[in-house]
Write an enzyme that holds these catalytic residues in place. Structure first.
Site, PDB file in Angstrom:
ATOM      1  N   ASP A 198      40.019  76.956  42.284  1.00  0.00           N
ATOM      2  CA  ASP A 198      39.239  75.764  42.558  1.00  0.00           C
ATOM      3  C   ASP A 198      40.176  74.669  43.026  1.00  0.00           C
ATOM      4  O   ASP A 198      41.253  74.506  42.480  1.00  0.00           O
ATOM      5  CB  ASP A 198      38.519  75.315  41.283  1.00  0.00           C
ATOM      6  CG  ASP A 198      37.229  76.081  41.099  1.00  0.00           C
ATOM      7  OD1 ASP A 198      36.572  76.365  42.115  1.00  0.00           O
ATOM      8  OD2 ASP A 198      36.906  76.414  39.952  1.00  0.00           O
ATOM      9  N   ASP A 228      32.456  50.628  38.608  1.00  0.00           N
ATOM     10  CA  ASP A 228      32.505  52.050  38.953  1.00  0.00           C
ATOM     11  C   ASP A 228      33.578  52.719  38.104  1.00  0.00           C
ATOM     12  O   ASP A 228      34.771  52.567  38.350  1.00  0.00           O
ATOM     13  CB  ASP A 228      32.835  52.172  40.458  1.00  0.00           C
ATOM     14  CG  ASP A 228      32.796  53.608  40.910  1.00  0.00           C
ATOM     15  OD1 ASP A 228      32.678  54.505  40.049  1.00  0.00           O
ATOM     16  OD2 ASP A 228      32.873  53.835  42.132  1.00  0.00           O
ATOM     17  N   GLU A 232      37.631  57.693  41.206  1.00  0.00           N
ATOM     18  CA  GLU A 232      37.764  57.161  42.564  1.00  0.00           C
ATOM     19  C   GLU A 232      37.642  55.643  42.528  1.00  0.00           C
ATOM     20  O   GLU A 232      38.428  54.918  43.141  1.00  0.00           O
ATOM     21  CB  GLU A 232      36.680  57.739  43.490  1.00  0.00           C
ATOM     22  CG  GLU A 232      36.887  59.196  43.866  1.00  0.00           C
ATOM     23  CD  GLU A 232      36.302  60.162  42.852  1.00  0.00           C
ATOM     24  OE1 GLU A 232      35.860  59.706  41.771  1.00  0.00           O
ATOM     25  OE2 GLU A 232      36.302  61.389  43.112  1.00  0.00           O
ATOM     26  N   GLN A 254      20.434  59.685  45.737  1.00  0.00           N
ATOM     27  CA  GLN A 254      19.548  59.334  46.836  1.00  0.00           C
ATOM     28  C   GLN A 254      20.198  58.296  47.765  1.00  0.00           C
ATOM     29  O   GLN A 254      20.248  58.473  48.975  1.00  0.00           O
ATOM     30  CB  GLN A 254      18.219  58.766  46.309  1.00  0.00           C
ATOM     31  CG  GLN A 254      17.255  59.827  45.805  1.00  0.00           C
ATOM     32  CD  GLN A 254      17.684  60.391  44.465  1.00  0.00           C
ATOM     33  OE1 GLN A 254      18.144  59.645  43.591  1.00  0.00           O
ATOM     34  NE2 GLN A 254      17.591  61.700  44.291  1.00  0.00           N
ATOM     35  N   ARG A 258      23.387  57.378  47.752  1.00  0.00           N
ATOM     36  CA  ARG A 258      24.744  57.794  48.068  1.00  0.00           C
ATOM     37  C   ARG A 258      25.679  56.600  48.285  1.00  0.00           C
ATOM     38  O   ARG A 258      26.582  56.630  49.109  1.00  0.00           O
ATOM     39  CB  ARG A 258      24.756  58.733  49.286  1.00  0.00           C
ATOM     40  CG  ARG A 258      24.114  60.078  48.929  1.00  0.00           C
ATOM     41  CD  ARG A 258      23.854  60.917  50.165  1.00  0.00           C
ATOM     42  NE  ARG A 258      25.083  61.318  50.836  1.00  0.00           N
ATOM     43  CZ  ARG A 258      25.210  61.387  52.146  1.00  0.00           C
ATOM     44  NH1 ARG A 258      24.206  61.047  52.923  1.00  0.00           N
ATOM     45  NH2 ARG A 258      26.336  61.767  52.698  1.00  0.00           N
ATOM     46  N   SER A 281      27.171  52.742  46.059  1.00  0.00           N
ATOM     47  CA  SER A 281      27.093  51.870  44.902  1.00  0.00           C
ATOM     48  C   SER A 281      27.575  50.491  45.349  1.00  0.00           C
ATOM     49  O   SER A 281      28.089  50.345  46.455  1.00  0.00           O
ATOM     50  CB  SER A 281      27.968  52.408  43.770  1.00  0.00           C
ATOM     51  OG  SER A 281      29.315  52.450  44.202  1.00  0.00           O
ATOM     52  N   ASP A 316      34.478  77.513  34.795  1.00  0.00           N
ATOM     53  CA  ASP A 316      34.063  76.937  33.520  1.00  0.00           C
ATOM     54  C   ASP A 316      32.561  76.680  33.446  1.00  0.00           C
ATOM     55  O   ASP A 316      31.991  76.673  32.370  1.00  0.00           O
ATOM     56  CB  ASP A 316      34.847  75.660  33.217  1.00  0.00           C
ATOM     57  CG  ASP A 316      34.824  74.683  34.378  1.00  0.00           C
ATOM     58  OD1 ASP A 316      34.080  74.945  35.353  1.00  0.00           O
ATOM     59  OD2 ASP A 316      35.530  73.668  34.315  1.00  0.00           O
ATOM     60  N   ASP A 335      29.265  79.432  37.323  1.00  0.00           N
ATOM     61  CA  ASP A 335      30.407  80.281  37.660  1.00  0.00           C
ATOM     62  C   ASP A 335      30.266  81.675  37.044  1.00  0.00           C
ATOM     63  O   ASP A 335      31.000  82.587  37.405  1.00  0.00           O
ATOM     64  CB  ASP A 335      31.712  79.673  37.126  1.00  0.00           C
ATOM     65  CG  ASP A 335      32.205  78.543  38.002  1.00  0.00           C
ATOM     66  OD1 ASP A 335      31.886  78.565  39.211  1.00  0.00           O
ATOM     67  OD2 ASP A 335      32.893  77.651  37.483  1.00  0.00           O
TER      68      ASP A 335
END
Lengths: 703, 548
Positions: free
Chosen positions: A315, A352, A356, A389, A391, A393, A539, A543
């Site tokens: 991953d 936030d 990120e 919806q 996408r 902030s 995990d 998966d």
């Protein structure tokens, strides 16, 4: 917690053999002399039968040589048992400690009841306080605590376990050192990690792995051949002795042929006792090495399969890159200054809490010295959270209560509205775009980054460049993998362009972009269709099918129970990079077996040169020319070979337990290296060893 | 000098034949189109050439065909006096007929009889020569089936035995044999149906000189690595091997197919380099053996050889020492067993070399087909040990060597030593070694040689031992039978097991089986695992003799 242990394999406990350990394992080794247990190991069984035979001969016709040889033949069997006992013993000690901890444990249910840990059911909720042992496997649903997991991992440094997130899983048998946590039990009774680990480390129901079975067959065949070669020698020896009737009888040969003691000695020296003695110890130690790296393998087969893996599915997030993308640059559009953009970006990211978002705030602070504003203090601000919806902030700030920090930058009457998010969504929110914006966005995407467009009501301010940060050292590891013939495939949900850029940066061989669990499964099936073995980590519940399909499926301990059920290994540390180490352990296990087999077979050459002239030089004096080691006498030659044969087992126990040194490299390089050491070494060492022993034992009277 | 030239030109010629002959063999065994004759044969036998057989059916076909062959040949020999061209000889006695039938069907061609005084022409031509062809074809067919196992992708079948047998016989052996017959006739071999000529010799005695279809039988005797001579003295007889250059051609015929088989392997598995690796193993062992044998004979120890300058006893001056020694080495390196000199008279070590050649399992290059499958088994065992050392489940040309494969390979390499050693021990334990001319180490060598030759299906005779007694005929017959068909069954079972597998793609982590390192390793394994098994026995025979 144990990444320390796993990154320095040489520091793994028990790698070196200490004499105490040998001594403690002795009773166990003697118990294993029981032929009912020993017959599973055909090579050592033959040695034991031979030892019984020589004991009878020594009793009926006692001589110094007969007794010494008999003792050393018995020692050969004991040494072999000792190797196995030591390997098991390391696990047994661990298992005993685990079992003790487990039996004494009481579980304090949330409702106040107190029951034995063994009576816990799935779904029970227990409270564990400082100093108490966690009664079963489960997830922390409340609280945070430092936990001592040394009972399982051997790592004494405590680890933090907290509710929610990656570190919520706790293991029964570990001890809470501080604070208090509430745990929901996830295991079924009797199927806890500790239960499985006890069974595993004790080797109680250890099943032979496919390669071990195949090797055992080869060893059995060699044993039969040498047995035949020696037994059929007898009529020839009688014939030869009768022909040279004048030749004196010796301890090795008389009119009845080769004496029983010498015949048995020859058989024992020729059959592959070295590898036969160490084979099961190697297997047990291999599993043990995995356990020490906090990996629980459900079967030995999986460990071997790990050595055979052709394709690693990794991953991207968490394995190849650091967990999260980070803001690396503010790219303003024409007419907007970089600091203006940074300010808006920072404002929109204050609430936030995603990594990120945090990285945007950090970057704004580092590059433009913008002090972090506490969202709680900005009572005039309304934060707009990210939704699937919209996408995007952002933040809405009331005009009247404009904070002192705020600069009236292009303020729209009535306050500020700032949004950041996916390019398409923000552009739609603004209502218009420009070529410049698209250019920047495309540029960032092409470089593998993620563009976040920042806009203030009515106009676009610029773009934040979010970047995946590839973990250091990954490229070198992938290069190693490639040398080992393993293809690495990066799995990511990113779009193909982003994926390609990161794949190139990390140095993986291939990538699967915009991957769904179904894509993953399909990829595994496709690889397997081509005859390749696939390993992966996972995990999530989604998966599980892929984990079950993969030849080596390593489930993270933090993962869902569905994932853990589906995989054939569980990594307690939940470290996806561990897969690479698992592959190395699998290879090391096979290499150790191959190397010691080669060594064992190569040893025969010297033993022939010791024993054949010792037996027959009395009949045909010319054969003394084969006595290239110039051994003292027939008796000392045979005894030296027998002693060497026994001692070499003890000498190799540490190697069997530790495994031969493994450096990732191509098959040719590995073969060349191991052939030099174990092939050539196997030819030369016994010549030296036997000669050395002979130099000492020649002083024993009667030899 | 002439000796060197002889060996070097032979090596060059065999090397030159490797590609064209190997490619031709490959086309024959992978071709599908049948010609009129073949279709006729298939119809006659009742075989659909388009069906494929599983390993079990393939093995049963081999066994059934061989059983019928043995029975037929046995009866043929028993009643030869009732048939044409018997030259007045009686039916062959039971134990000799059994021994001979088994011997020719198993491609051993051990001869417990003296050709010119036992067999009529019809028995030689229609009985023995036919087996010279088909027993060779059986060997090649089994080898091809094993290669198909390596090359297959998840297949249950290994081809069709009857098709392989027919095609190999008609398209490979027959044409080359016809050509070789003509060459031999030019070289001065007899080819007639004469009952013999009585002549008066220089000393005035009368001698009966037998003629017969020698050249034709000789061609397939060598080409099919059979070795059963028309005359008792085999290739030492001037009618059977007139000159040095017919000697050269005989050796070429012996070596060409066994050495070309690895090419077939390389072609069929799609990697010519794998074929080169196998042929390299064969060459290293063969050249070492030839060099040692010639060396021992030319510089032989012992009083007489020292005085004569070389070990001349038992060798025809027509060929000289190096040619004779080379012939002795080559015929035992393959499963030919023809002789052009008296091995019993070789120096101790020189006489040990043919024995060692056979003890290696006749893999360098071995009998037609049998040599390749023997060496592939040894390569498989090497791959297993070496493969573990590179940290992977061992695989050979993409096929994993797991427990089942190891079981079959291990059993294979158990069979021959078991047959040889048990047989030898039984002879000594029961006192049947008394028919050997010598006692002491040399007598031991004579007995050991007989079982080594029979168990490995070589047929070479050390001589110096009387083996046409019922005990010897029976024991050696059994040795030949077990030494041939147990391995074949195991090889076919292995082929079936390999064929079912899906090939594993090659990667950097795969043990390379085409590099010099691997070639050296197979050579080492062959010597350490196979030859050393016999060291105790050899120590009491040729080694004791040589070191005295």
């Amino acid at each position: 917690m144990t990444s320390l242990a796993s990154k320095t394999p040489s520091s793994v406990r028990g790698g070196l053999l200490d004499l105490n350990q040998l001594w403690r394992s002795l009773p166990q080794a003697l118990a294993k002399l029981d032929p009912r247990a020993l017959w599973r190991n055909p090579v050592m069984f033959i040695v034991e039968v031979g030892s019984v035979f020589t004991t009878v001969l020594a009793l009926t016709d006692p001589s110094v040589l007969a007794w010494i040889i008999t003792v050393w033949l018995w020692l050969t069997v004991v040494f072999a048992n000792l190797a196995e006992a030591v390997a098991e013993g390391r696990g047994k000690a661990q298992a005993a400690a685990l079992r003790a901890a487990k039996q004494d444990t009481m579980a304090y249910l949330e409702d106040g009841r107190e029951i034995a840990a063994t009576e816990l059911k799935q779904g029970d909720v227990v409270v564990v306080e400082a100093g108490q042992v966690i009664p079963g496997d489960g997830d922390v649903i409340e609280g945070i605590a430092s936990v001592d997991e040394s009972a399982i991992t051997g790592e004494s440094a405590p680890v933090i376990r907290e509710s929610g997130g990656d570190r919520s899983a706790v293991t029964g048998g570990t001890k809470v050192l501080s604070d208090r946590i509430v745990v929901r039990i996830t295991q079924k009774p009797g199927e806890s990690f500790v239960d499985r680990m006890i069974a595993l480390v004790e080797g109680a129901n250890r099943q032979k792995t496919p390669n071990e079975i195949a090797l055992n067959i080869l060893l059995a065949a060699l044993t039969i051949i040498f047995l035949l070669s020696v037994v059929t020698l007898q009529p020839l020896a009688i014939f030869s002795k009768a022909y040279q009737a004048a030749a004196p009888d010796t301890i090795a040969i008389n009119a009845h042929g080769v004496t029983g003691i010498v015949l048995v000695s020859l058989i024992v020296c020729l059959i592959p006792t070295t590898i036969g003695a160490l084979l099961s110890a190697i297997g047990i130690a291999g599993m043990d090495r995995l356990v020490q790296r906090n990996v629980l393998a459900m079967s030995g087969r999986a460990v071997e399969a790990a050595g055979d893996v052709n394709t690693l599915l990794l991953d991207k997030t968490g394995t190849i890159t650091l967990g999260n993308r980070q803001a690396s640059e503010f790219v303003p559009v024409d007419g907007v200054s970089a600091s203006e953009l940074a300010d808006a970006a920072q404002l929109s990211s204050l609430a936030d809490e995603t990594p990120e978002g945090r990285s945007i705030v950090v970057l704004a602070k580092n590059e433009f010295g913008l002090r972090e504003r506490e969202p709680g203090l900005m009572t005039d601000a309304t934060f707009v959270p990210f939704t699937a919806q919209t996408r995007m902030s952002g933040v809405d700030i009331e005009p009247s209560l404009q904070s002192g920090e705020g600069r009236a930058v292009g303020a729209v009457a009535g306050g500020r509205q700032i949004r950041k998010g996916a390019a398409g969504a923000v552009i739609k929110w603004v209502g218009h775009s420009s070529d410049e914006v698209s250019e920047i966005v495309d540029g960032i995407s092409a470089s593998g980054g993620t563009p976040l467009v920042v806009a203030e009501k009515g106009r676009i301010l610029g773009v934040i460049h979010l970047k995946d940060v590839v973990k250091s050292g990954m490229r070198a590891r992938f290069d190693e993998m490639r040398k080992m013939g393993i293809r690495t495939v990066m799995i990511t949900g990113d779009n193909p362009r982003t994926a390609a850029a990161i794949a190139a940066e990390a140095g993986v061989d291939d990538f699967l972009a915009e991957a769904t669990p179904e894509d993953k499964l399909a990829l595994i099936k496709k690889e397997q269709e081509g005859g390749r073995l696939v390993a992966m980590t996972g995990d999530g519940t989604n998966d599980a099918p892929a984990l079950a399909q993969a030849d080596v499926g390593v489930a993270m301990n933090t993962g869902t129970s569905a994932a853990k059920e589906a995989g054939n290994m569980v990594d307690l540390d939940s470290d996806p990079t561990k897969l690479i180490e698992i592959v190395e352990i699998g290879k090391q296990l096979l290499i150790t077996r191959g190397a010691l087999t080669t060594f064992s077979i190569a040893n025969d050459i010297a033993k022939y040169f010791a024993i054949i002239p010792a037996i027959f030089a009395a009949v045909y004096p010319g054969l003394d020319a084969l006595n290239v080691m110039r051994l003292h006498s027939p008796g000392s030659a045979i005894l030296s070979a027998v002693i060497f044969n026994a001692l070499v087992i003890v000498a190799l126990i540490p190697l069997a337990l530790r495994g031969v040194r493994y450096r990732p490299s191509s098959a040719s390089a590995l073969l060349r290296r191991n052939l030099w050491i174990y092939g050539l070494g196997g030819v030369i060492v016994p010549f030296l060893g036997i000669k050395l022993i002979d130099l000492i034992i020649q002083f024993i009277p009667g030899i | 000098m002439a000796g060197w030239l002889f060996v070097i030109t032979l090596v060059l010629a065999v090397a030159a034949a490797y590609r064209p002959l190997g490619d031709y063999l490959y086309r024959v065994v992978s071709g599908r189109k049948s010609n009129v004759v073949e279709r006729g044969i298939y119809r006659l036998v009742g075989v659909d050439p388009n069906t494929e057989q599983t390993w079990g059916v393939y093995a049963r076909s081999v066994l059934a065909f061989s059983a019928v062959s043995i029975l037929f040949l046995y009866l043929f020999l028993r009643v030869q006096d009732k048939l044409w061209l018997s030259l007045g000889f009686d039916g062959v006695p039971t134990h000799i007929a059994w021994n001979t039938a088994v011997s020719f069907v198993t491609n051993t061609n051990w001869q417990a009889y003296s050709g010119e005084s036992t067999m009529g022409h019809l028995a030689q031509m229609a009985g023995l020569s036919v087996q010279n062809f088909v027993s060779a074809s059986v060997g090649i067919a089994v080898a091809v089936a094993l290669i198909r196992g390596f090359a297959a992708r998840k297949s249950q079948t290994l081809g069709n035995f009857w098709v392989d047998l027919t095609r190999i016989t008609l398209r490979v052996l027959l044409p080359i044999a016809v050509l070789a017959t003509l060459v031999f006739m030019i070289g001065g071999m007899v080819q007639n149906l004469s009952g013999g000529t009585d002549v008066t010799t220089l000393t005035g005695a009368t001698q009966h000189i037998t003629g017969g279809p020698v050249a034709s039988q000789e061609a397939i005797k060598e080409l099919g690595t059979n070795g059963g001579g028309f005359y008792n003295t085999n290739s030492a007889h001037p009618f059977e091997n007139p000159t040095t250059w017919t000697n050269w051609i005989q050796l070429f015929l012996i070596l060409c197919i066994p050495f070309a088989m690895p090419r077939v392997f390389g072609r069929m598995v799609g990697q010519n380099r794998q074929g080169y690796a196998i042929v390299a193993v064969m060459s290293v062992l063969a050249l070492a053996s030839i060099a040692l044998t010639v060396g021992f004979e030319v510089h032989g120890g012992g009083t007489v050889p020292q005085a004569a300058g070389a070990a001349m006893e038992g060798k025809d001056v027509r060929f000289g020492v190096p040619n004779s020694a080379t012939f002795g080495a080559v015929t035992t390196l393959t499963s030919t067993g023809a002789v052009n000199s008296f091995l019993d008279s070789y120096t101790s070590f020189g006489g040990m070399m043919p024995m060692v050649n056979m003890m290696l399992g006749e893999v360098a290059p071995g009998g037609v087909g049998a040599g390749l499958y023997g060496l592939l088994i040894l390569a498989t065992i090497t791959v297993f040990v070496a493969g573990l050392m590179v940290g992977r489940t061992p695989e050979y040309v993409g096929k994993k060597i797991g427990a089942r494969e190891m079981k079959l390979a291990s059993l294979y390499f158990l069979v021959t030593p078991a047959v040889v050693l048990i047989g030898t021990a039984a002879a000594f334990a029961t006192g049947h070694n008394s028919t050997a001319l010598n006692t002491g180490p040399h007598g031991l060598s004579e007995v050991l040689y007989a079982f080594t030759s029979a168990g490995n299906n070589n047929g070479s005779a050390f001589a110096g031992i009387t083996v046409n007694t019922p005990w010897w005929d029976t024991a050696l017959g059994l040795a030949m039978l077990l030494g041939r068909f147990l391995p074949i069954i195991l090889v076919l079972a292995l082929a079936g097991s390999l064929a079912r597998q899906k090939p594993v793609p090659e990667s950097e982590g795969t043990l390379p089986t085409h590099q010099p390192l691997f070639v050296g390793l197979v050579v080492g394994v062959t010597i350490v695992l196979v030859a050393l098994t016999f060291l105790p026995a050899l120590a009491l025979g040729p080694i004791a003799e040589g070191l005295s």
